[in-house]
Design an enzyme around this catalytic site. Structure first.
Site, PDB file in Angstrom:
ATOM      1  N   CYS A  87       0.837  -1.203   0.000  1.00 38.59           N
ATOM      2  CA  CYS A  87       0.000   0.000   0.000  1.00 38.59           C
ATOM      3  C   CYS A  87       0.875   1.257   0.000  1.00 38.59           C
ATOM      4  CB  CYS A  87      -0.924  -0.024   1.215  1.00 38.59           C
ATOM      5  SG  CYS A  87      -1.833   1.502   1.501  1.00 38.59           S
ATOM      6  N   CYS A  90      -0.072   3.992   2.508  1.00 40.43           N
ATOM      7  CA  CYS A  90       0.317   3.600   3.867  1.00 40.43           C
ATOM      8  C   CYS A  90       1.746   4.034   4.169  1.00 40.43           C
ATOM      9  CB  CYS A  90       0.204   2.084   4.044  1.00 40.43           C
ATOM     10  SG  CYS A  90      -1.473   1.420   3.870  1.00 40.43           S
TER      11      CYS A  90
END
Length: 332
Positions: A87, A90
């Site tokens: 991700c 993230c």
């Protein structure tokens, strides 16, 4: 999304009511034990006593969620960062959350959850996309935001979380010792006398002599110079409780409480007597039940007295943790 109740099962009643004369010895013992644990590198998350800054950011899995998040949330708000290695957003958000958590200096703990390795937790929280950020306070799960938000917005959100934890549940966080990182073993080290030791000893002596007014004033003198002094906070709460009950007629107080179950003043007075008599769970349960059936200023008065009684027992007592969870369920 509404807050969801999370269980804090497994809490074991290990402690008794702390006597005022034991406050100093217990605090010194906790500091020494904390130093030993930090030096030995024991544990994966924050524990009782001062912790190094690195302990404010932890990795959490399904097996340790009860211990590392739910139980810990009775001492400090826990921010949950759901992330994954693949991700990209993230990778922007996680370092920011880590930095802000360390800056909060013990008023928050960040628990990172790898969703690839913890699919069950992801499903339980109903997460549709990552990054996703939640908070847990006194066993209550609260959604914060999803995706990457501006730093200022995240700062404001975390500040509100800290405020709610302190004002509504009396949760003020954990002590951080920046010198604990890589510290040498200190099991045999002598703890130097603090600047307020003489005043604290005078307060204990006043309590032993039955001079409650003198003890209250001595503790207040310490707190005027050092508002965060945990020994003085505990001692003051205990001394003020004794002042409140010294002129009570126990039979009259308990009769009034039994006849007026919705009367905040009657229940508060009875709870004070319960606590002085060592009936800790009864005192906490009485006030939680009264919060449930009262509203407005009456409810707030009962809630505040309950937080004061938490101070009498001490934040590390498991009965306080259990009562905070019960209070949270009533308030939400």
């Amino acid at each position: 999304m509404q807050p969801r109740n999370m269980s804090m099962s497994g809490v074991v009643d290990l402690a008794a009511v702390k006597a005022a004369g034991e406050a100093k010895a217990k605090a010194e013992q906790a500091r020494a034990e904390s130093a030993r644990q930090a030096a030995q590198g024991g544990g994966t998350g924050p524990a009782a006593g001062a912790v190094p800054p690195s302990a404010l950011v932890i990795d959490v899995d399904e097996a340790g969620f009860e211990r590392d998040v739910l139980q810990l949330s009775a001492e400090v708000p826990v921010v949950l960062d759901f992330w994954a290695e693949w991700c990209e957003p993230c990778k922007q958000l996680s370092p920011l959350l880590e930095r802000l958590t360390v800056e909060a200096n013990g008023r928050l703990v960040l628990a990172k959850v790898d969703v690839d390795a913890n699919q069950t937790l992801m499903q339980q929280f109903g997460i549709q996309g990552i990054p996703a950020v939640f908070a847990v306070v006194a066993g209550q799960v609260l959604p914060l935001f999803q995706g990457v938000a501006p730093e200022q917005q995240i700062r404001e959100t975390l500040a509100q979380l800290v405020q709610v934890a302190e004002e509504r549940f009396g949760i003020i966080g954990i002590e951080v010792d920046p010198n604990a990182e890589g510290a040498a073993p200190a099991a045999e080290a002598e703890i130097p006398a603090g600047p307020h030791d003489a005043l604290l000893e005078a307060a204990v002596a006043a309590l032993d002599a039955g001079d409650l007014g003198g003890a209250v004033q001595a503790y207040k003198n310490v707190l005027s110079d050092d508002p965060a002094n945990s020994e003085a906070k505990l001692g003051l709460a205990q001394a003020e409780l004794l002042v409140r009950v010294q002129d009570m007629n126990p039979q009259a107080v308990r009769t009034a409480a039994a006849e007026n179950p919705r009367d905040p003043a009657a229940q508060i007075a009875a709870a004070d007597l319960d606590l002085v008599g060592g009936h800790v769970e009864d005192a906490f349960g009485r006030l939680v039940d009264t919060v449930r059936v009262t509203f407005g200023d009456d409810r707030d008065a009962v809630r505040l007295r309950l937080l004061e009684l938490f101070e009498v027992i001490g934040a590390d007592d498991p009965r306080v943790s259990a009562a905070r969870t019960a209070l949270a369920r009533v308030l939400f």
